[in-house]
Design a protein around this motif. Structure first.
Motif, PDB file in Angstrom:
ATOM      1  N   CYS A  41     -24.628-127.240  18.981  1.00  0.00           N
ATOM      2  CA  CYS A  41     -24.053-128.523  19.375  1.00  0.00           C
ATOM      3  C   CYS A  41     -22.565-128.337  19.595  1.00  0.00           C
ATOM      4  N   LYS A  42     -22.070-128.835  20.729  1.00  0.00           N
ATOM      5  CA  LYS A  42     -20.674-128.673  21.100  1.00  0.00           C
ATOM      6  C   LYS A  42     -20.138-129.986  21.643  1.00  0.00           C
ATOM      7  N   ASP A  43     -18.860-129.958  22.023  1.00  0.00           N
ATOM      8  CA  ASP A  43     -18.280-131.120  22.689  1.00  0.00           C
ATOM      9  C   ASP A  43     -19.045-131.384  23.978  1.00  0.00           C
ATOM     10  N   LYS A  44     -19.026-132.629  24.422  1.00  0.00           N
ATOM     11  CA  LYS A  44     -19.825-133.004  25.583  1.00  0.00           C
ATOM     12  C   LYS A  44     -19.430-132.228  26.832  1.00  0.00           C
ATOM     13  N   GLU A  45     -18.130-132.106  27.097  1.00  0.00           N
ATOM     14  CA  GLU A  45     -17.670-131.412  28.303  1.00  0.00           C
ATOM     15  C   GLU A  45     -18.071-129.935  28.282  1.00  0.00           C
ATOM     16  N   ALA A  46     -17.892-129.281  27.142  1.00  0.00           N
ATOM     17  CA  ALA A  46     -18.249-127.862  27.022  1.00  0.00           C
ATOM     18  C   ALA A  46     -19.747-127.660  27.175  1.00  0.00           C
ATOM     19  N   SER A  47     -20.520-128.564  26.629  1.00  0.00           N
ATOM     20  CA  SER A  47     -21.970-128.462  26.717  1.00  0.00           C
ATOM     21  C   SER A  47     -22.460-128.689  28.145  1.00  0.00           C
ATOM     22  N   ILE A  48     -21.843-129.605  28.864  1.00  0.00           N
ATOM     23  CA  ILE A  48     -22.211-129.861  30.261  1.00  0.00           C
ATOM     24  C   ILE A  48     -21.921-128.630  31.118  1.00  0.00           C
ATOM     25  N   ILE A  49     -20.749-128.040  30.928  1.00  0.00           N
ATOM     26  CA  ILE A  49     -20.377-126.846  31.704  1.00  0.00           C
ATOM     27  C   ILE A  49     -21.334-125.700  31.401  1.00  0.00           C
ATOM     28  N   LYS A  50     -21.655-125.505  30.130  1.00  0.00           N
ATOM     29  CA  LYS A  50     -22.547-124.409  29.725  1.00  0.00           C
ATOM     30  C   LYS A  50     -23.946-124.595  30.313  1.00  0.00           C
ATOM     31  N   ALA A  51     -24.417-125.831  30.383  1.00  0.00           N
ATOM     32  CA  ALA A  51     -25.777-126.085  30.872  1.00  0.00           C
ATOM     33  C   ALA A  51     -25.886-126.002  32.393  1.00  0.00           C
ATOM     34  N   SER A  52     -24.831-126.371  33.117  1.00  0.00           N
ATOM     35  CA  SER A  52     -24.960-126.524  34.565  1.00  0.00           C
ATOM     36  C   SER A  52     -24.303-125.435  35.402  1.00  0.00           C
ATOM     37  N   LYS A  53     -23.622-124.479  34.790  1.00  0.00           N
ATOM     38  CA  LYS A  53     -22.923-123.446  35.567  1.00  0.00           C
ATOM     39  C   LYS A  53     -23.045-122.094  34.887  1.00  0.00           C
ATOM     40  N   GLY A  54     -22.763-121.072  35.661  1.00  0.00           N
ATOM     41  CA  GLY A  54     -22.620-119.738  35.105  1.00  0.00           C
ATOM     42  C   GLY A  54     -23.901-118.957  34.893  1.00  0.00           C
ATOM     43  N   LYS A  55     -23.766-117.941  34.050  1.00  0.00           N
ATOM     44  CA  LYS A  55     -24.830-116.979  33.799  1.00  0.00           C
ATOM     45  C   LYS A  55     -26.092-117.618  33.216  1.00  0.00           C
ATOM     46  N   ARG A  56     -25.931-118.548  32.311  1.00  0.00           N
ATOM     47  CA  ARG A  56     -27.073-119.195  31.664  1.00  0.00           C
ATOM     48  C   ARG A  56     -27.904-119.996  32.668  1.00  0.00           C
ATOM     49  N   PHE A  57     -27.227-120.723  33.555  1.00  0.00           N
ATOM     50  CA  PHE A  57     -27.910-121.507  34.581  1.00  0.00           C
ATOM     51  C   PHE A  57     -28.721-120.592  35.505  1.00  0.00           C
ATOM     52  N   LYS A  58     -28.117-119.495  35.948  1.00  0.00           N
ATOM     53  CA  LYS A  58     -28.802-118.556  36.841  1.00  0.00           C
ATOM     54  C   LYS A  58     -30.003-117.914  36.154  1.00  0.00           C
ATOM     55  N   LYS A  59     -29.847-117.558  34.890  1.00  0.00           N
ATOM     56  CA  LYS A  59     -30.925-116.902  34.143  1.00  0.00           C
ATOM     57  C   LYS A  59     -32.147-117.800  34.035  1.00  0.00           C
ATOM     58  N   TYR A  60     -31.946-119.051  33.633  1.00  0.00           N
ATOM     59  CA  TYR A  60     -33.092-119.936  33.439  1.00  0.00           C
ATOM     60  C   TYR A  60     -33.662-120.447  34.756  1.00  0.00           C
ATOM     61  N   ALA A  61     -32.849-120.504  35.812  1.00  0.00           N
ATOM     62  CA  ALA A  61     -33.384-120.835  37.132  1.00  0.00           C
ATOM     63  C   ALA A  61     -34.287-119.706  37.618  1.00  0.00           C
ATOM     64  N   LYS A  62     -33.892-118.482  37.342  1.00  0.00           N
ATOM     65  CA  LYS A  62     -34.695-117.312  37.692  1.00  0.00           C
ATOM     66  C   LYS A  62     -36.016-117.303  36.917  1.00  0.00           C
ATOM     67  N   LEU A  63     -35.976-117.703  35.656  1.00  0.00           N
ATOM     68  CA  LEU A  63     -37.186-117.750  34.845  1.00  0.00           C
ATOM     69  C   LEU A  63     -38.175-118.809  35.331  1.00  0.00           C
ATOM     70  N   LEU A  64     -37.687-119.840  36.015  1.00  0.00           N
ATOM     71  CA  LEU A  64     -38.583-120.848  36.595  1.00  0.00           C
ATOM     72  C   LEU A  64     -39.531-120.209  37.604  1.00  0.00           C
ATOM     73  N   CYS A  65     -38.996-119.292  38.419  1.00  0.00           N
ATOM     74  CA  CYS A  65     -39.847-118.604  39.395  1.00  0.00           C
ATOM     75  C   CYS A  65     -40.837-117.681  38.693  1.00  0.00           C
ATOM     76  N   GLY A  66     -40.444-117.139  37.573  1.00  0.00           N
ATOM     77  CA  GLY A  66     -41.336-116.269  36.818  1.00  0.00           C
ATOM     78  C   GLY A  66     -42.551-116.986  36.272  1.00  0.00           C
ATOM     79  N   THR A  67     -42.482-118.298  36.150  1.00  0.00           N
ATOM     80  CA  THR A  67     -43.633-119.051  35.662  1.00  0.00           C
ATOM     81  C   THR A  67     -44.762-119.087  36.694  1.00  0.00           C
ATOM     82  N   LYS A  68     -44.460-118.813  37.952  1.00  0.00           N
ATOM     83  CA  LYS A  68     -45.481-118.765  39.003  1.00  0.00           C
ATOM     84  C   LYS A  68     -46.404-117.572  38.825  1.00  0.00           C
ATOM     85  N   GLY A  69     -45.875-116.492  38.266  1.00  0.00           N
ATOM     86  CA  GLY A  69     -46.687-115.295  38.071  1.00  0.00           C
ATOM     87  C   GLY A  69     -45.908-114.046  38.447  1.00  0.00           C
TER      88      GLY A  69
END
Length: 116
Positions: A41-69
């Protein structure tokens, strides 16, 4: 002896990739999904940035395609979705700490066309 030579010649001829389908043909599919919430749990602004940008966003977007097979990869993110934040409870009473995640992200996935 002749059988071994014929067998080796057949293996040499039929082992080439000339019979496989061209790798320039792709199958595309669009997937809509939600990404995992930010850790801790973090400040709202820091948490928004962490969730919507950067390495973490790219990683989990990539994992969405992996759910197809097997064999599905990300082509691009077509819609970045909306960021949803939830207040943390428990040991953070009296402080404003949040956990955020991205909802309704749309990702275009691709896979090499299969077959001969």
């Amino acid at each position: 002896m002749k059988f071994k030579i014929i067998l080796m010649a057949m293996m040499l001829v039929f082992s080439s990739l000339s019979f496989a389908k061209s790798t320039d043909e792709w199958v595309y599919e669009s997937i809509t999904g939600d990404l995992k919430p930010t850790p801790g749990c973090k400040d709202k602004e820091a948490s928004i940035i962490k969730a919507s940008k950067g390495k973490r966003f790219k990683k989990y977007a990539k994992l969405l395609c992996g759910t197809k097979g097997y064999g599905w990869a990300i082509e691009r993110v077509t819609d970045k979705g909306t960021v949803v934040c939830e207040a943390c409870e428990g040991e953070y009473e009296g402080e404003e700490k949040y956990r955020c995640h991205v909802q309704d992200i749309v990702v275009l996935c691709k896979q090499v066309a299969r077959g001969f």
